[in-house]
Design a protein around this motif. Structure first.
Motif, short mmCIF file in Angstrom:
data_model
loop_
_atom_site.label_atom_id
_atom_site.label_comp_id
_atom_site.label_asym_id
_atom_site.label_seq_id
_atom_site.Cartn_x
_atom_site.Cartn_y
_atom_site.Cartn_z
N ALA A 1 -1.48 11.78 -8.80
CA ALA A 1 -0.56 10.53 -9.69
C ALA A 1 -0.99 8.99 -9.72
O ALA A 1 -1.37 8.39 -10.22
CB ALA A 1 0.97 10.76 -9.02
N ASN A 2 -1.34 8.65 -7.96
CA ASN A 2 -1.85 8.02 -8.18
C ASN A 2 -3.60 7.68 -8.28
O ASN A 2 -4.12 6.20 -8.00
CB ASN A 2 -1.49 6.94 -6.67
N TYR B 1 -2.31 15.21 -2.76
CA TYR B 1 -3.85 14.85 -2.89
C TYR B 1 -4.08 16.26 -3.64
O TYR B 1 -4.10 17.19 -2.51
CB TYR B 1 -4.55 14.39 -2.01
N ASN C 1 0.88 -0.64 -0.22
CA ASN C 1 0.13 -0.29 0.06
C ASN C 1 1.01 1.04 -0.23
O ASN C 1 0.16 2.01 0.49
CB ASN C 1 -1.15 -0.45 1.29
N SER C 2 2.01 1.23 -0.20
CA SER C 2 3.15 2.41 -0.18
C SER C 2 2.59 3.19 -1.50
O SER C 2 2.34 4.78 -1.42
CB SER C 2 3.97 2.39 -0.84
N ALA C 3 1.70 2.99 -2.51
CA ALA C 3 0.18 3.78 -3.86
C ALA C 3 -0.10 4.54 -3.04
O ALA C 3 -0.67 5.77 -3.91
CB ALA C 3 0.22 2.59 -4.57
N ILE C 4 -0.51 4.70 -1.43
CA ILE C 4 -1.24 5.64 -1.02
C ILE C 4 0.15 6.81 -1.53
O ILE C 4 -1.25 8.05 -0.78
CB ILE C 4 -1.89 5.25 0.16
N ASN C 5 0.82 7.17 -1.23
CA ASN C 5 1.81 8.41 -1.09
C ASN C 5 1.26 9.08 -2.28
O ASN C 5 2.20 8.38 -3.14
CB ASN C 5 2.70 8.08 -0.94
N ASP C 6 1.03 10.17 -1.90
CA ASP C 6 0.95 11.83 -3.32
C ASP C 6 0.40 12.71 -3.14
O ASP C 6 0.88 12.50 -1.47
CB ASP C 6 -0.34 10.55 -4.14
N ASP D 1 -9.84 3.79 -3.28
CA ASP D 1 -9.44 3.26 -4.55
C ASP D 1 -10.42 4.67 -5.95
O ASP D 1 -10.49 5.01 -6.54
CB ASP D 1 -9.77 2.60 -5.29
N GLY E 1 -5.55 12.03 -5.53
CA GLY E 1 -4.20 12.11 -5.53
C GLY E 1 -3.99 12.73 -7.02
O GLY E 1 -4.85 11.75 -7.65
N LYS F 1 -6.53 7.85 -5.48
CA LYS F 1 -7.37 7.37 -5.05
C LYS F 1 -7.83 8.96 -4.85
O LYS F 1 -7.51 10.15 -5.07
CB LYS F 1 -5.92 6.77 -4.43
#
Length: 113
Positions: A30-31, A13, A6-11, A50, A28, A33
């Motif tokens: 880039a992601n 927003y 779940n490092s994809a939460i870094n962004d 998501d 986000g 989310k």
């Protein structure tokens, strides 16, 4: 910020909707989310998910009825780390104006500032 699962939460927003569940939601850059207020999730939480409004896909959350997620207690974010939720002190939500990141305006909230 979050590492591993779940490092994809870094962004970074940006404001998405000004009144989703009565509070601002964020998307986000880039992601893709969302950070949103969910009053019925864990007694009231800011969640990262998501799909806006879909609490079955929550990847991280912080409890507490605050105006924005950056006002929630640092170090109190819980993240899904198969097979359970863990408290991850590395996750923070910080108003972008408090960061040195060439902010366009003060509406962004940054996870992992």
């Amino acid at each position: 910020g979050r590492t591993n699962l779940n490092s994809a939460i870094n962004d970074l927003y940006d404001v998405h909707i000004n009144a989703f569940n009565g509070k601002t939601s964020y998307k986000g850059q880039a992601n893709g989310k969302f950070i949103e207020w969910e009053p019925s999730y864990q007694g009231g939480s800011w969640v990262i998910t998501d799909i806006l409004g879909e609490t079955r896909r929550v990847q991280a959350y912080v409890t507490g009825d605050t105006a924005t997620p950056d006002l929630s207690a640092a170090g109190q974010w819980w993240v899904w780390d198969i097979p359970t939720w863990i408290n991850d002190a590395a996750i923070t939500a910080t108003a972008a104006t408090a960061c040195d990141n060439r902010v366009r305006d003060g509406d962004e909230v940054l996870v992992d500032c």
